[in-house]
Write an enzyme that holds these catalytic residues in place. Sequence first.
Site, PDB file in Angstrom:
ATOM      1  N   ILE A 139     -78.659-116.694 -14.895  1.00 35.63           N
ATOM      2  CA  ILE A 139     -79.542-116.855 -16.055  1.00 35.63           C
ATOM      3  C   ILE A 139     -78.844-116.379 -17.320  1.00 35.63           C
ATOM      4  CG2 ILE A 139     -81.640-116.610 -14.658  1.00 35.63           C
ATOM      5  CD1 ILE A 139     -81.981-113.803 -15.901  1.00 35.63           C
ATOM      6  N   ASP A 140     -77.765-115.600 -17.189  1.00 39.83           N
ATOM      7  CA  ASP A 140     -77.078-115.051 -18.361  1.00 39.83           C
ATOM      8  C   ASP A 140     -76.192-116.076 -19.069  1.00 39.83           C
ATOM      9  OD1 ASP A 140     -78.215-112.552 -18.051  1.00 39.83           O
ATOM     10  OD2 ASP A 140     -76.591-111.810 -16.788  1.00 39.83           O
ATOM     11  N   MET A 186     -82.992-109.824 -20.443  1.00 41.04           N
ATOM     12  CA  MET A 186     -81.785-109.583 -19.672  1.00 41.04           C
ATOM     13  C   MET A 186     -80.543-110.018 -20.448  1.00 41.04           C
ATOM     14  SD  MET A 186     -82.800-110.342 -15.696  1.00 41.04           S
ATOM     15  CE  MET A 186     -83.677-109.060 -14.775  1.00 41.04           C
ATOM     16  N   GLU A 192     -70.686-114.543 -11.635  1.00 41.59           N
ATOM     17  CA  GLU A 192     -69.353-113.968 -11.784  1.00 41.59           C
ATOM     18  C   GLU A 192     -68.884-113.227 -10.532  1.00 41.59           C
ATOM     19  OE1 GLU A 192     -67.326-110.271 -14.276  1.00 41.59           O
ATOM     20  OE2 GLU A 192     -69.486-110.674 -14.339  1.00 41.59           O
TER      21      GLU A 192
END
Length: 342
Positions: free
Chosen positions: A127-128, A170, A103
């Site tokens: 990874i999110d 996370m 982002e």
Amino acid sequence: MRVGVLTGGGDCPGLNAVIRAIVRKGVQEYGYDFTGFRDGWRGPLEGRTVPLDIPAVRGILPRGGTILGSSRTNPLNAEDGVRRVRENLADQGVDALIVIGGEDTLGVAATLYEEHGVPCVGVPKTIDNDLSGTDYTFGFDTAVNIATEAIDRLHTTAESHMRVLVCEVMGRHAGWIALHSGLAGGANVILIPEHRFDLDEVCGWITSRFEAAYAPIVVVAEGAMPSDGEMVLKDESHDSFGHVRLSGVGEWLAKQIEKRTGKEARTTVLGHVQRGGTPSAFDRWLATRFGLHAIDCVHDGDYGKMVALQGTRIVRIPISEATAELKTVDPELYAEAGVFFG
């Protein structure tokens, strides 16, 4: 034509696969030259470069991390940042820049393209899995697999001692890792940032699990918050994009569970383990396809676009559209997992 490549933000499995695909196709099919910029946006900001050619990308497909290095540098906050980036790109003879990031990294690319005319193409990395416009980002599958394996291991030790084990994963604003790994790993409670949790309800699920003679596993995203509290911070420091450091909700939750239920609770924080190691087969496949389509985007002069996965097709969408808002967990998806709580 000379193309610049950078990898920004947190490292993630699959970055090297993207770089490899970009260079291989760019050299072999289009005859392009490449310049690698070191350490994310710090590279074009400070003129840090490394040679990038086919010999440089041999053997890097299965390697984690990034051969270009990364950082959370924000050139838009640096003194004369835009001017310095443009001058360094010109000095290196770079005609287009492929930006691989999440982002924040892609947000900079969108601004540089739309407001300053810098020709950028984006590749979604995090990874999110929270970038809009793409079904998946590479790195996510590897992180979920790592978290799922950890949860599998926690089950056996939890049942040996009949204690609560809290696994913190996370996920600052999006709970995709917690949801996927928690469901795949058979967690009894999954807590995500999109849905504030009631501590009494959580303790009720835990008590119910013990009554069935099983030890409960709680998976909590680092950004999850109680209904009557705030986000737990590691400290008050901020990075160059204004983000505070998270981590700590797992430890806090374990103490609250012990206090309210009288059951022993322990915490495992996976942290950067989720980012490390070799990428999964899916992430290698996805990252490679993203790289191939990103260099096609450059060849077509279709700047200001990000390559994205929709279904099984790689498409192009405006970078600004992909970074306008985060892709968060749909309440219906979270509700599905609720069947297994308690």
